[in-house]
Design an enzyme around this catalytic site. Structure first.
Site, PDB file in Angstrom:
ATOM      1  N   GLN A   1       7.792  11.483  -9.964  1.00 27.70           N
ATOM      2  CA  GLN A   1       8.190  12.195  -8.483  1.00 27.70           C
ATOM      3  C   GLN A   1       9.182  11.210  -8.141  1.00 27.70           C
ATOM      4  OE1 GLN A   1       6.368  14.778  -5.464  1.00 27.70           O
ATOM      5  NE2 GLN A   1       5.469  12.782  -5.257  1.00 27.70           N
TER       6      GLN A   1
ATOM      7  N   ARG B   1      -0.259   4.137  -2.656  1.00 32.85           N
ATOM      8  CA  ARG B   1       1.187   4.594  -3.151  1.00 32.85           C
ATOM      9  C   ARG B   1       2.600   3.698  -2.514  1.00 32.85           C
ATOM     10  NH1 ARG B   1       4.518   5.992   0.982  1.00 32.85           N
ATOM     11  NH2 ARG B   1       3.925   7.210   2.280  1.00 32.85           N
TER      12      ARG B   1
ATOM     13  N   ASP C   1     -11.524  12.603  -1.850  1.00 37.90           N
ATOM     14  CA  ASP C   1     -10.793  11.720  -1.415  1.00 37.90           C
ATOM     15  C   ASP C   1     -11.541  10.579  -0.624  1.00 37.90           C
ATOM     16  OD1 ASP C   1      -7.196  11.837   0.067  1.00 37.90           O
ATOM     17  OD2 ASP C   1      -8.846  10.280   0.614  1.00 37.90           O
ATOM     18  N   ASN C   2     -11.139   9.489  -0.740  1.00 34.37           N
ATOM     19  CA  ASN C   2     -12.024   8.525  -0.060  1.00 34.37           C
ATOM     20  C   ASN C   2     -11.768   8.079   1.317  1.00 34.37           C
ATOM     21  OD1 ASN C   2      -9.923   6.909  -0.703  1.00 34.37           O
ATOM     22  ND2 ASN C   2     -11.175   5.283  -1.594  1.00 34.37           N
TER      23      ASN C   2
ATOM     24  N   TYR D   1       2.876  -1.715  -7.118  1.00 37.30           N
ATOM     25  CA  TYR D   1       2.440  -0.581  -7.356  1.00 37.30           C
ATOM     26  C   TYR D   1       3.126   0.180  -8.512  1.00 37.30           C
ATOM     27  CZ  TYR D   1       3.756   4.329  -6.119  1.00 37.30           C
ATOM     28  OH  TYR D   1       4.006   5.543  -6.549  1.00 37.30           O
ATOM     29  N   HIS D   2       4.520   0.008  -8.550  1.00 33.55           N
ATOM     30  CA  HIS D   2       5.089   0.472  -9.645  1.00 33.55           C
ATOM     31  C   HIS D   2       4.496   0.326 -10.929  1.00 33.55           C
ATOM     32  CE1 HIS D   2       8.186   1.272  -6.714  1.00 33.55           C
ATOM     33  NE2 HIS D   2       8.535   2.337  -7.088  1.00 33.55           N
TER      34      HIS D   2
ATOM     35  N   SER E   1       7.653  -3.293  -8.642  1.00 32.71           N
ATOM     36  CA  SER E   1       6.705  -3.960  -7.523  1.00 32.71           C
ATOM     37  C   SER E   1       5.342  -3.667  -8.227  1.00 32.71           C
ATOM     38  CB  SER E   1       6.561  -2.945  -6.469  1.00 32.71           C
ATOM     39  OG  SER E   1       6.211  -1.798  -6.636  1.00 32.71           O
TER      40      SER E   1
ATOM     41  N   THR F   1       5.819   8.177 -10.693  1.00 31.35           N
ATOM     42  CA  THR F   1       6.902   7.875 -10.135  1.00 31.35           C
ATOM     43  C   THR F   1       8.276   7.728 -10.776  1.00 31.35           C
ATOM     44  OG1 THR F   1       8.036   6.264  -8.561  1.00 31.35           O
ATOM     45  CG2 THR F   1       6.218   5.347 -10.041  1.00 31.35           C
TER      46      THR F   1
ATOM     47  N   ARG G   1      12.407   7.431   7.385  1.00 30.72           N
ATOM     48  CA  ARG G   1      12.462   6.386   8.282  1.00 30.72           C
ATOM     49  C   ARG G   1      13.993   6.539   8.934  1.00 30.72           C
ATOM     50  NH1 ARG G   1      10.163   1.404   8.337  1.00 30.72           N
ATOM     51  NH2 ARG G   1      12.058   0.027   7.788  1.00 30.72           N
TER      52      ARG G   1
ATOM     53  N   LYS H   1       1.681   2.299 -12.177  1.00 35.56           N
ATOM     54  CA  LYS H   1       1.980   3.770 -12.749  1.00 35.56           C
ATOM     55  C   LYS H   1       2.477   3.475 -14.009  1.00 35.56           C
ATOM     56  CE  LYS H   1       1.726   6.250  -8.793  1.00 35.56           C
ATOM     57  NZ  LYS H   1       0.902   7.426  -8.639  1.00 35.56           N
TER      58      LYS H   1
ATOM     59  N   LEU I   1      14.266   7.656   3.671  1.00 31.82           N
ATOM     60  CA  LEU I   1      14.904   8.761   4.192  1.00 31.82           C
ATOM     61  C   LEU I   1      14.162   9.385   5.650  1.00 31.82           C
ATOM     62  CD1 LEU I   1      17.342  10.876   4.673  1.00 31.82           C
ATOM     63  CD2 LEU I   1      16.385  12.311   2.965  1.00 31.82           C
TER      64      LEU I   1
HETATM   65  N1  LIG Z   1       5.093   9.733  -0.856  1.00 26.32           N
HETATM   66  C1  LIG Z   1       6.082   9.714  -2.045  1.00 26.32           C
HETATM   67  O1  LIG Z   1       7.451   9.691  -1.544  1.00 26.32           O
HETATM   68  C2  LIG Z   1       5.871   9.428  -3.323  1.00 26.32           C
HETATM   69  C3  LIG Z   1       6.778   9.484  -4.254  1.00 26.32           C
HETATM   70  C4  LIG Z   1       6.628   9.295  -5.818  1.00 26.32           C
HETATM   71  C5  LIG Z   1       5.199   9.668  -6.031  1.00 26.32           C
HETATM   72  N2  LIG Z   1       4.204   9.581  -5.332  1.00 26.32           N
HETATM   73  C6  LIG Z   1       2.917   9.564  -5.568  1.00 26.32           C
HETATM   74  O2  LIG Z   1       2.085  10.836  -5.176  1.00 26.32           O
HETATM   75  C7  LIG Z   1       0.898  10.506  -5.038  1.00 26.32           C
HETATM   76  C8  LIG Z   1       0.693  10.870  -3.519  1.00 26.32           C
HETATM   77  O3  LIG Z   1       1.278  10.188  -2.615  1.00 26.32           O
HETATM   78  P1  LIG Z   1       1.254  10.325  -1.025  1.00 26.32           P
HETATM   79  O4  LIG Z   1       2.472  10.217  -0.297  1.00 26.32           O
HETATM   80  O5  LIG Z   1       0.427  11.673  -0.665  1.00 26.32           O
HETATM   81  O6  LIG Z   1       0.141   8.997  -0.621  1.00 26.32           O
HETATM   82  P2  LIG Z   1      -1.029   9.075   0.384  1.00 26.32           P
HETATM   83  O7  LIG Z   1      -1.321   7.609   0.528  1.00 26.32           O
HETATM   84  O8  LIG Z   1      -0.772   9.623   1.536  1.00 26.32           O
HETATM   85  O9  LIG Z   1      -2.163   9.877  -0.252  1.00 26.32           O
HETATM   86  C9  LIG Z   1      -3.189   9.282  -1.199  1.00 26.32           C
HETATM   87  C10 LIG Z   1      -4.242   9.868  -0.981  1.00 26.32           C
HETATM   88  O10 LIG Z   1      -5.264   9.251  -2.022  1.00 26.32           O
HETATM   89  C11 LIG Z   1      -6.542   9.017  -1.558  1.00 26.32           C
HETATM   90  N3  LIG Z   1      -7.106   7.822  -2.194  1.00 26.32           N
HETATM   91  C12 LIG Z   1      -6.227   6.773  -2.566  1.00 26.32           C
HETATM   92  N4  LIG Z   1      -7.344   6.074  -3.475  1.00 26.32           N
HETATM   93  C13 LIG Z   1      -8.276   6.798  -3.607  1.00 26.32           C
HETATM   94  C14 LIG Z   1      -9.481   6.429  -4.417  1.00 26.32           C
HETATM   95  N5  LIG Z   1      -9.737   5.356  -5.248  1.00 26.32           N
HETATM   96  N6  LIG Z   1     -10.398   7.479  -4.443  1.00 26.32           N
HETATM   97  C15 LIG Z   1     -10.146   8.795  -3.468  1.00 26.32           C
HETATM   98  N7  LIG Z   1      -9.034   8.896  -2.816  1.00 26.32           N
HETATM   99  C16 LIG Z   1      -8.275   7.943  -2.838  1.00 26.32           C
HETATM  100  C17 LIG Z   1      -6.026   8.499  -0.022  1.00 26.32           C
HETATM  101  O11 LIG Z   1      -7.052   8.197   1.066  1.00 26.32           O
HETATM  102  C18 LIG Z   1      -4.829   9.358   0.522  1.00 26.32           C
HETATM  103  O12 LIG Z   1      -5.564  10.298   0.938  1.00 26.32           O
HETATM  104  C19 LIG Z   1       0.685   8.830  -5.144  1.00 26.32           C
HETATM  105  O13 LIG Z   1      -0.029   8.576  -6.304  1.00 26.32           O
HETATM  106  C20 LIG Z   1       1.949   8.495  -5.134  1.00 26.32           C
HETATM  107  O14 LIG Z   1       2.292   7.401  -5.917  1.00 26.32           O
HETATM  108  C21 LIG Z   1       4.587   9.819  -3.665  1.00 26.32           C
END
Ligand SMILES: NC(=O)c1ccc[n+]([C@@H]2O[C@H](COP(=O)([O-])OP(=O)(O)OC[C@H]3O[C@@H](n4cnc5c(N)ncnc54)[C@H](O)[C@@H]3O)[C@@H](O)[C@H]2O)c1
Length: 398
Positions: free
Chosen positions: A217, A101, A31-32, A190-191, A188, A145, A250, A194, A248
């Site tokens: 997801q 995300r 993770d970064n 973001y989408h 969006s 997603t 929120r 994906k 939800l």
């Molecule tokens: N949270 C949701 O409701 C949801 C729904 C559908 C899909 N997703 C997908 O699940 C995944 C995780 O979502 P989340 O809610 O845990 O998001 P989040 O932002 O909490 O976690 C993402 C993590 O990835 C790390 N990251 C981002 N870019 C990076 C990079 N270039 N190198 C290394 N690390 C990096 C971030 O620091 C973070 O810790 C995402 O891809 C998101 O699109 C999430």
């Protein structure tokens, strides 16, 4: 099995990492920490206090006895280090959560649009290119997603798991049937990233036989799992702000602090949902059932139920006595939509869905109440508008 969890410090990644470690896998979190940095930039914090990644790992080892490792690495920008890590560690599986995300964050400014595309598309492509260059035989489980299918009208049709069977007319009047990737309809930037990920997976699977499972997801709700509840230092993050908070969670948090529930537009938007515990379980199931060599990309719809936003607000209001506010919609999206989703793949693998029951909703409200004094109310409204038309509507309240 040795598993990399890319993005393992995030909301979905952290509970997934501890679950895999608890089940005896050798987990390396990559993770970064960009998500923590974005919080600082936005001037907001997780509602729940979260420990640093180093404290999390120390706590985890004390609680569970099975250590996890952490590598601070940007998969979108540090290709050579990623390649070297794959070569030296030779993981058998990689769970890929490491993307920006939030749809609202991706729509804030040109800078956040460009960051989201650069980060997400480069990160996924670097991973695929590094797997080919390293020659490591690894199964990727990617978090995509449900939003790739779009939220227009599907005219009552059920959304299949990734592939659509189509009939193609021939010049001689005959027809052949073919399975294609379901057409995408991103709502969006973001989408859109994906949907681009999907094409990258399609290509690298076809050309290099990389084994991939792409999980489409739904919106994740809830916060902790039984493992992250074991010690306060393991607590998972809870986003509530207008950029990163999801609908939800929120509503539940707004009810907890006596803030009117923020329904955007008519509330006729229908979305797919999944509880964080089921999200964790699905990733585990996907890892336990990898595609065979030469198999096309497996696509699962990782959701357990669909709801209209207005119905969710009413349910939360009935449970908590909260007031519901109708606000201008910052998103450029259909006023309402249907959403019927096939999710048989996970059910057939044994997923027992955790649906929206009052007990679990109350559990989230209790967590939010406990940390209510950490909430900055000024960060609750969604201010990121999809176009100037929505920006104007937010400004004038029309
Ligand atoms: N949270 C949701 O409701 C949801 C729904 C559908 C899909 N997703 C997908 O699940 C995944 C995780 O979502 P989340 O809610 O845990 O998001 P989040 O932002 O909490 O976690 C993402 C993590 O990835 C790390 N990251 C981002 N870019 C990076 C990079 N270039 N190198 C290394 N690390 C990096 C971030 O620091 C973070 O810790 C995402 O891809 C998101 O699109 C999430």
């Amino acid at each position: 099995m040795k598993v990399f969890v890319l993005g393992g410090d995030g909301f979905c990644g952290w509970p997934c990492a501890v679950n895999l470690a608890h089940r005896g896998h050798d987990v390396v979190i990559v993770d970064n920490l960009s998500r923590r940095k974005i919080d600082i930039d936005l001037g907001v914090e997780s509602l729940t206090p979260i420990a640093t990644i180093q404290e999390r790992l120390r706590a985890w080892e004390q609680v569970d006895g099975r250590a996890m490792r952490f590598v601070h690495l940007d998969i979108a920008r540090e290709y050579e280090r990623l390649l070297e890590l794959l070569r030296s560690e030779r993981p058998e599986a990689i769970v890929h959560f490491a993307e920006q995300r939030a749809a609202p964050y991706s729509m804030k400014t040109s800078a956040t649009k460009r960051y989201t595309v650069d980060n997400n598309v480069n990160g996924t492509h670097n991973l695929l290119a590094a797997i080919v260059e390293s020659g490591v035989d690894v199964h990727i489980v990617h978090l995509g997603t449900m939003g790739v299918y779009g939220y227009g009208s599907h005219r009552g049709a059920t959304i299949p798991e990734g592939y659509l069977t189509v009939e193609v007319p021939q010049p001689d009047g005959s027809r052949f049937t073919e399975q294609i990737l379901h057409p995408t309809n991103p709502g969006s930037v973001y989408h859109m990233t994906k949907t681009l990920d999907q094409l990258l997976f399609f290509y690298y699977n076809k050309n290099d036989s990389i084994r991939i499972t792409d999980l489409h997801q739904g919106i994740v709700w809830g916060t902790n799992t039984s493992l992250t509840e074991k010690d306060p230092r393991l607590t998972n993050r809870f986003d509530y702000d207008g950029d990163y908070g999801t609908v939800l969670n929120r509503f539940l948090m707004q009810a907890a602090i006596g803030y009117p529930l923020t329904v955007h537009g008519t509330g006729g938007q229908t979305r797919a949902f999944i509880h964080i515990r089921d999200s964790v379980r699905c990733v585990q199931l996907a890892l336990e059932h990898p595609p065979t060599q030469g198999e096309k990309v497996k696509i699962f719809n990782q959701m357990t139920e669909s709801h209209r936003v207005a119905d969710l607000a009413e349910k939360v209001a009935a449970l908590t006595g909260a007031r519901v506010d109708r606000l201008p919609n910052p998103r450029n999206e259909a006023i309402e939509n249907d959403l019927i989703v096939d999710n048989r793949c996970f059910l057939e693998l044994g997923l027992q869905p955790t649906t929206l029951d009052d007990g679990l909703l109350t559990e989230v409200v209790d967590v939010a109440r406990r940390w209510a004094d950490r909430c900055d109310r000024s960060k609750i409204p969604c201010r990121s508008a999809w176009t100037s038309r929505q920006a104007e509507a937010i400004r004038t309240g029309a």
